[in-house]
Design a protein around this motif. Structure first.
Motif, PDB file in Angstrom:
ATOM      1  N   ARG A  18       0.828  -1.210   0.000  1.00 24.50           N
ATOM      2  CA  ARG A  18       0.000   0.000   0.000  1.00 24.50           C
ATOM      3  C   ARG A  18       0.865   1.265   0.000  1.00 24.50           C
ATOM      4  N   PHE A  19       2.141   1.110   0.419  1.00 27.57           N
ATOM      5  CA  PHE A  19       3.025   2.288   0.392  1.00 27.57           C
ATOM      6  C   PHE A  19       4.451   1.950  -0.044  1.00 27.57           C
ATOM      7  N   TYR A  20       4.708   0.670  -0.376  1.00 28.92           N
ATOM      8  CA  TYR A  20       6.044   0.271  -0.830  1.00 28.92           C
ATOM      9  C   TYR A  20       5.934  -0.433  -2.176  1.00 28.92           C
ATOM     10  N   ASP A  21       6.647   0.089  -3.166  1.00 24.85           N
ATOM     11  CA  ASP A  21       6.669  -0.472  -4.513  1.00 24.85           C
ATOM     12  C   ASP A  21       7.764  -1.529  -4.577  1.00 24.85           C
ATOM     13  N   ALA A  22       7.374  -2.804  -4.424  1.00 20.07           N
ATOM     14  CA  ALA A  22       8.349  -3.891  -4.377  1.00 20.07           C
ATOM     15  C   ALA A  22       9.082  -4.070  -5.701  1.00 20.07           C
ATOM     16  N   LYS A  23       8.419  -3.795  -6.799  1.00 25.15           N
ATOM     17  CA  LYS A  23       9.041  -3.979  -8.106  1.00 25.15           C
ATOM     18  C   LYS A  23      10.211  -3.020  -8.302  1.00 25.15           C
ATOM     19  N   ASN A  24      10.016  -1.774  -7.898  1.00 23.95           N
ATOM     20  CA  ASN A  24      11.055  -0.761  -8.073  1.00 23.95           C
ATOM     21  C   ASN A  24      11.850  -0.487  -6.803  1.00 23.95           C
ATOM     22  N   HIS A  25      11.530  -1.226  -5.739  1.00 23.09           N
ATOM     23  CA  HIS A  25      12.229  -1.099  -4.462  1.00 23.09           C
ATOM     24  C   HIS A  25      12.197   0.340  -3.937  1.00 23.09           C
ATOM     25  N   LYS A  26      11.031   0.965  -4.014  1.00 20.77           N
ATOM     26  CA  LYS A  26      10.913   2.346  -3.587  1.00 20.77           C
ATOM     27  C   LYS A  26       9.681   2.550  -2.710  1.00 20.77           C
ATOM     28  N   LEU A  27       9.839   3.448  -1.746  1.00 25.62           N
ATOM     29  CA  LEU A  27       8.689   3.925  -1.004  1.00 25.62           C
ATOM     30  C   LEU A  27       7.883   4.866  -1.891  1.00 25.62           C
ATOM     31  N   GLY A  35       6.467   8.071  -2.061  1.00 27.82           N
ATOM     32  CA  GLY A  35       6.382   9.425  -1.537  1.00 27.82           C
ATOM     33  C   GLY A  35       6.562   9.569  -0.042  1.00 27.82           C
ATOM     34  N   LEU A  36       7.434   8.767   0.553  1.00 28.80           N
ATOM     35  CA  LEU A  36       7.614   8.798   2.002  1.00 28.80           C
ATOM     36  C   LEU A  36       9.091   8.863   2.368  1.00 28.80           C
ATOM     37  N   PRO A  37       9.430   9.367   3.566  1.00 27.49           N
ATOM     38  CA  PRO A  37      10.821   9.369   4.026  1.00 27.49           C
ATOM     39  C   PRO A  37      11.362   7.946   4.216  1.00 27.49           C
ATOM     40  N   GLU A  38      12.675   7.846   4.291  1.00 26.22           N
ATOM     41  CA  GLU A  38      13.348   6.547   4.355  1.00 26.22           C
ATOM     42  C   GLU A  38      12.956   5.714   5.564  1.00 26.22           C
ATOM     43  N   ASN A  39      12.629   6.347   6.694  1.00 27.49           N
ATOM     44  CA  ASN A  39      12.330   5.561   7.894  1.00 27.49           C
ATOM     45  C   ASN A  39      11.108   4.661   7.708  1.00 27.49           C
ATOM     46  N   TYR A  40      10.278   4.959   6.716  1.00 25.40           N
ATOM     47  CA  TYR A  40       9.110   4.115   6.482  1.00 25.40           C
ATOM     48  C   TYR A  40       9.490   2.742   5.930  1.00 25.40           C
ATOM     49  N   LEU A  41      10.741   2.599   5.490  1.00 21.37           N
ATOM     50  CA  LEU A  41      11.204   1.251   5.130  1.00 21.37           C
ATOM     51  C   LEU A  41      11.231   0.364   6.370  1.00 21.37           C
ATOM     52  N   GLY A  42      11.541   0.942   7.514  1.00 22.71           N
ATOM     53  CA  GLY A  42      11.487   0.183   8.753  1.00 22.71           C
ATOM     54  C   GLY A  42      10.074  -0.246   9.095  1.00 22.71           C
ATOM     55  N   ARG A  79      16.373  -4.391   1.119  1.00 28.64           N
ATOM     56  CA  ARG A  79      16.232  -2.999   0.672  1.00 28.64           C
ATOM     57  C   ARG A  79      16.135  -2.061   1.870  1.00 28.64           C
ATOM     58  N   ALA A  80      15.384  -2.459   2.867  1.00 30.49           N
ATOM     59  CA  ALA A  80      15.197  -1.603   4.032  1.00 30.49           C
ATOM     60  C   ALA A  80      16.509  -1.356   4.772  1.00 30.49           C
ATOM     61  N   ALA A  81      17.376  -2.339   4.779  1.00 34.08           N
ATOM     62  CA  ALA A  81      18.637  -2.239   5.523  1.00 34.08           C
ATOM     63  C   ALA A  81      19.785  -1.692   4.685  1.00 34.08           C
ATOM     64  N   SER A  82      19.530  -1.289   3.452  1.00 41.66           N
ATOM     65  CA  SER A  82      20.608  -0.981   2.513  1.00 41.66           C
ATOM     66  C   SER A  82      21.523   0.144   2.987  1.00 41.66           C
ATOM     67  N   GLN A  83      20.979   1.194   3.633  1.00 46.73           N
ATOM     68  CA  GLN A  83      21.864   2.256   4.114  1.00 46.73           C
ATOM     69  C   GLN A  83      22.901   1.700   5.090  1.00 46.73           C
ATOM     70  N   PHE A  84      22.454   0.801   5.953  1.00 44.59           N
ATOM     71  CA  PHE A  84      23.345   0.253   6.974  1.00 44.59           C
ATOM     72  C   PHE A  84      24.290  -0.802   6.398  1.00 44.59           C
ATOM     73  N   THR A  85      23.780  -1.644   5.519  1.00 46.05           N
ATOM     74  CA  THR A  85      24.657  -2.657   4.925  1.00 46.05           C
ATOM     75  C   THR A  85      25.655  -2.036   3.954  1.00 46.05           C
ATOM     76  N   ASP A  86      25.366  -0.816   3.490  1.00 46.87           N
ATOM     77  CA  ASP A  86      26.319  -0.098   2.640  1.00 46.87           C
ATOM     78  C   ASP A  86      27.366   0.651   3.455  1.00 46.87           C
ATOM     79  N   ASP A 134      17.248  10.382   6.417  1.00 43.83           N
ATOM     80  CA  ASP A 134      15.814  10.152   6.227  1.00 43.83           C
ATOM     81  C   ASP A 134      15.284  10.748   4.935  1.00 43.83           C
ATOM     82  N   ALA A 135      16.136  11.462   4.204  1.00 44.34           N
ATOM     83  CA  ALA A 135      15.714  12.052   2.925  1.00 44.34           C
ATOM     84  C   ALA A 135      16.915  12.052   1.984  1.00 44.34           C
ATOM     85  N   LEU A 136      17.398  10.863   1.677  1.00 46.30           N
ATOM     86  CA  LEU A 136      18.578  10.726   0.819  1.00 46.30           C
ATOM     87  C   LEU A 136      18.446  11.570  -0.445  1.00 46.30           C
ATOM     88  N   PRO A 137      19.507  12.234  -0.864  1.00 48.59           N
ATOM     89  CA  PRO A 137      20.824  12.362  -0.210  1.00 48.59           C
ATOM     90  C   PRO A 137      21.012  13.693   0.499  1.00 48.59           C
TER      91      PRO A 137
END
Length: 660
Positions: A193-202, A204-211, A238-245, A252-255
């Motif tokens: 409903r708020f995460y596009d799994a195909k494109n791995h994108k939220l 229209g939301l800040p990054e913390n919503y991946l959590g 995908r959600a952990a990518s900032q940390f695994t990178d 919260d609003a890359l970059p």
């Protein structure tokens, strides 16, 4: 306009004299005559005036009994959850108000679902105020779905279902739903409903919503509602990518460099989701970040339990954070920044503030009390949601933390944490391009955090490099306003500010100072992350000596530039202002219940006009933790900058010892 008798002074340090204009008072903009008088009522937060007996700890009795804290929290929850449920006469149709507060804002019913499910598990009951709790939650799921509920509403619905057991065959809530109601519940628990799994994108939301998405997906998998392990792992990765990178803190609003309390909350959510999904690789990858983030939280903490002092969603939320963080590090001791009894003291201090902020007669937090500021998304329609979010967070945190204290034999603890002295700089991001971080000091009576980060818009007050958390100092919530930084209005009409990270940050090794340089400026109110190069360089050094914070700035230009106006505000919790002079130096003392601060310009090669303004019930008078009745405004006009004539000035803020 109200003119108070006094002196309006033009300070010309290069001439070594003060030019007085007799009988022209400070210009006081006052919209409510009673505004300043009410400040004392708003800052009693350190003394719990509620009916709860834990507040009866007398001076010298520093130990709090764990059993007494547990009793008080349980009594409070039993009383308040019952009051909210009892006021709901029907859910068909749902009431527009509960305990007098609107229920029509985002997440409202999902948030209450979470609180009810958590309380049912915590108290071991499925009936509250004569209402069947599982049945109520089932109906609320349909209400949220009808309202287009997303993100937090979805997570809270998942947590509510989880509260009744992970085996759906024996889950009272799930078993009580009809097939149509189950379909509705499943639709509500879809992170798509708020995460596009195909494109791995939220969407229209800040990054913390991946959590948030990760936790929903992990609970769905745990409950057997989604058996697609590959999709779960893909979302978690995908959600952990900032940390695994390699990042220790989440932007919260890359970059653009938006670093605030959400970084900590985001990492905790991911760790919980990874643990639930059995992803030990992600837990290991997140461990270093969590260790660093918990150390930062502890170093930022105030004695009253307040954590992050800058950014959005503060005020009561920062105290709730402390309680949730205490529960988290209780559960995962490897991340504890201090011994468990000290963590308990912080938990208690935060609870005490929140308990005082809660109004028994209305059954609500003081979200919209006089002088309290909120980000624009916290509307009147969400007043009930904010209170029930507190109830749900408190239940989950207390359920977990009190069990940890019992397991580890902590029968009592101090009423306030014994916080160590600290003075250091933490980089969030460094290297080529914009740099971000925070300088913080807690020693010798000084306490503040000075961040170099971006906000939702350029030069947003809550994200400016100002001493957030300094007792007596406060910024108005979500305003484009020059709080302890100057805005410059150029001759071409542009207004610029040295904010939102810096081009270079050089902290001192001993943590007593930091120097930042800007060649790329921001236009206040513009899109976050966008900069301009006006041919002007600002170099600022902040330093601490004893109880004095100094800000030294040099502004230079590569070619002649006209500045129509330079202005800076020093907003405060003060309800009194006294001005004095010594050796041709003016000192303005701002007095508040938090403490007194003296503001002085000790060096300058330009003329600075100092005014005092009374904010009243305006946007500039609303802070995250209460009213901002008074502010100083510093202005200079008609300045010419060129290579041979830089602007230099030094402003000092001295914290005075409180008490007689």
């Amino acid at each position: 306009m109200l003119l108070l008798r006094g002196l309006l002074n033009v300070y010309r340090p290069e001439a070594g004299e003060l030019i007085h204009e007799q009988l022209i008072g400070y210009t006081m903009r006052k919209r409510k005559p009673a505004a300043v008088k009410m400040l004392g009522l708003l800052f009693a937060c350190l003394v719990c005036a509620s009916c709860d007996s834990f507040a009866q700890v007398r001076a010298g009795e520093l130990q709090i009994q764990t059993s007494e804290l547990d009793r008080q929290v349980r009594d409070f929850l039993q009383r308040e959850v019952t009051a909210h449920v009892a006021d709901i006469k029907t859910l068909d149709p749902p009431p527009d108000r509960v305990v007098g507060a609107l229920t029509t804002g985002e997440f409202s019913w999902g948030t209450f679902m979470r609180a009810l499910g958590a309380y049912s598990e915590f108290a071991g009951t499925k009936t509250i105020a004569g209402h069947d709790v599982p049945q109520m939650i089932g109906k609320m799921a349909q209400i949220e779905l009808n309202h287009g509920g997303k993100t937090w509403a979805q997570l809270y619905a998942a947590m509510a279902l989880e509260s009744f057991g992970t085996d759906l065959k024996h889950n009272t809530l799930w078993q009580g739903l009809s097939s149509e109601e189950r379909e509705a519940f499943l639709a509500l628990l879809d992170p798509g409903r708020f995460y596009d799994a195909k494109n791995h994108k939220l969407i229209g939301l800040p990054e913390n919503y991946l959590g948030v998405a990760a936790r929903i997906a992990a609970i769905d998998y745990e409950l057997g509602l989604n058996k697609d392990r590959a999709s779960l792992d893909d979302l978690l990765n995908r959600a952990a990518s900032q940390f695994t990178d390699g990042a220790l803190f989440a932007d919260d609003a890359l970059p653009t460099g938006r670093y605030d309390r959400y970084s900590n909350e985001y990492a905790r959510a991911l760790y919980d989701a990874a643990a639930l999904a059995g992803r030990e690789d992600l837990m290991k990858a997140l461990a270093r970040s969590l260790k660093e983030q918990m150390t930062l939280w502890w170093d930022l903490l105030s004695p009253d339990g307040y954590g992050y002092s800058w950014g959005r969603s503060l005020g009561a939320i920062s105290y709730m954070d402390t309680m949730e963080i205490a529960a988290f590090v209780g559960k995962y001791p490897e991340f504890r920044p201090a011994p468990l009894p000290q963590i308990a003291s912080a938990y208690y201090a935060a609870w005490r503030w929140l308990r005082n902020d809660f109004k028994d007669e209305t059954h609500l937090l003081s979200v919209f009390a006089f002088g309290r500021g909120d980000y624009s998304y916290i509307t009147r329609e969400r007043e009930w949601q904010q209170t029930t979010a507190f109830l749900g967070k408190l239940i989950n945190a207390h359920f977990s933390f009190i069990a940890t204290l019992a397991r580890e034999g902590v029968a009592s603890f101090q009423s306030q944490p014994a916080l160590p002295d600290v003075a250091r700089f933490e980089f969030f991001k460094r290297g080529a391009g914009r740099q971000f971080g925070v300088w913080f000091v807690r020693r010798d009576g000084m306490r503040f955090a000075l961040p170099f980060v971006t906000g939702p818009r350029a030069a947003t007050s809550d994200y400016e490099p100002a001493p957030h958390g300094l007792p007596g100092f406060a910024v108005p919530v979500e305003q484009i306003y020059p709080c302890f930084i100057p805005f410059l209005e150029l001759e071409d009409g542009r207004i610029i500010a040295a904010a939102d990270g810096a081009d270079e940050i050089r902290p001192a090794p001993d943590g007593t100072s930091v120097t930042a340089t800007w060649e790329r400026w921001v236009i206040p109110g513009s899109k976050a992350g966008e900069t301009v190069d006006p041919g002007i360089t600002s170099s600022v050094t902040w330093s601490v000596e004893g109880r004095t914070l100094a800000r030294d700035e040099t502004i230079s230009a590569t070619k002649p530039v006209g500045v129509k106006r330079l202005w800076m505000a020093i907003p405060s919790h003060a309800d009194q202002l006294n001005t004095s002079f010594s050796d041709a130096v003016r000192s303005d003392r701002l007095t508040s219940d938090e403490g007194d601060i003296d503001v002085r310009i000790t060096a300058s090669n330009l003329t600075i006009l100092i005014s005092a303004l009374a904010n009243g019930d305006s946007k500039l008078g609303r802070g995250a933790r209460g009213a901002i009745p008074l502010q100083l405004e510093l202005q200079s006009r008609h300045i010419i900058l060129d290579r041979d004539h830089p602007l230099r000035w030094r402003i000092e803020v001295a914290a005075q010892k409180s008490g007689p």
